[in-house]
Motif scaffolding. Structure first.
Motif, mmCIF file in Angstrom:
data_model
loop_
_atom_site.group_PDB
_atom_site.id
_atom_site.type_symbol
_atom_site.label_atom_id
_atom_site.label_comp_id
_atom_site.label_asym_id
_atom_site.label_seq_id
_atom_site.Cartn_x
_atom_site.Cartn_y
_atom_site.Cartn_z
ATOM 1 N N TRP A 210 0.653 -1.156 0.194
ATOM 2 C CA TRP A 210 -0.140 -0.075 0.079
ATOM 3 C C TRP A 210 0.397 1.590 -0.129
ATOM 4 N N PRO B 264 -6.207 1.762 6.077
ATOM 5 C CA PRO B 264 -5.782 0.773 5.689
ATOM 6 C C PRO B 264 -5.214 -0.565 6.087
ATOM 7 N N ALA C 184 -6.760 -1.036 9.824
ATOM 8 C CA ALA C 184 -7.959 -1.756 9.094
ATOM 9 C C ALA C 184 -7.839 -2.966 8.736
#
Length: 162
Positions: free
Chosen positions: A51, A78, A81
């Motif tokens: 990412w 993210p 998460a």
């Protein structure tokens, strides 16, 4: 005609859950601090690397994605998460990693890929029994003794051989 009730689905439980149990590796005095879920940590770390590399690459062409206080949520949110979603059980009682394995196995079975047959359960099950009588004299002596005792007591075991 009597209607048979549909068979109950088979259910198996894993109460140990050794792989997905949080590892409590830190203590504060005698108080164990919340542990880390190592499979989820590994998934979040791997996803986070991909990412961040992707966002840094895209930010070279889109300057508003550069690192700032506001975009840090986009950069680091993210992966956090993924950590919390990866280890949490789904309604099927499987974790996300286990569900992905089941889904992959369902869709990419070799017979499905090769087109050999439809993935169906058999309609009629039958048992196949292989009977084996060992030829050991010691075993045969114990077996004969057990049959004599069963015959004295009137057991069906003794009557089955006649």
């Amino acid at each position: 005609m009597s209607q048979e009730a549909p068979p109950e689905p088979l259910v198996a439980y894993d109460h140990t859950d050794l792989v997905n149990r949080p590892k409590r590796i830190w203590n504060w005095g005698n108080i164990p601090l919340p542990g880390l879920l190592l499979p989820a940590l590994g998934a979040a770390f791997g996803f986070g690397l991909v990412w961040l590399v992707t966002l840094f690459t895209v930010s070279a062409f889109l300057p508003f994605l550069g690192m700032s206080m506001w975009t840090s949520i986009l950069y680091f949110g993210p992966p956090f998460a993924v950590y919390f979603v990866w280890g949490r059980p789904l309604p099927s009682a499987l974790t996300l990693s286990q569900q992905i394995v089941v889904w992959t196995d369902w869709w990419f079975q070799p017979k499905r890929l090769q087109g050999l047959s439809a993935d169906q359960e058999p309609e009629h099950l039958h048992w196949q029994v292989i009977l084996f009588t060992p030829g050991s004299p010691r075993w045969q002596a114990r077996y004969d003794a057990a049959r004599r005792v069963a015959a004295e007591r009137g057991s069906a075991f003794a009557a089955a051989r006649r």
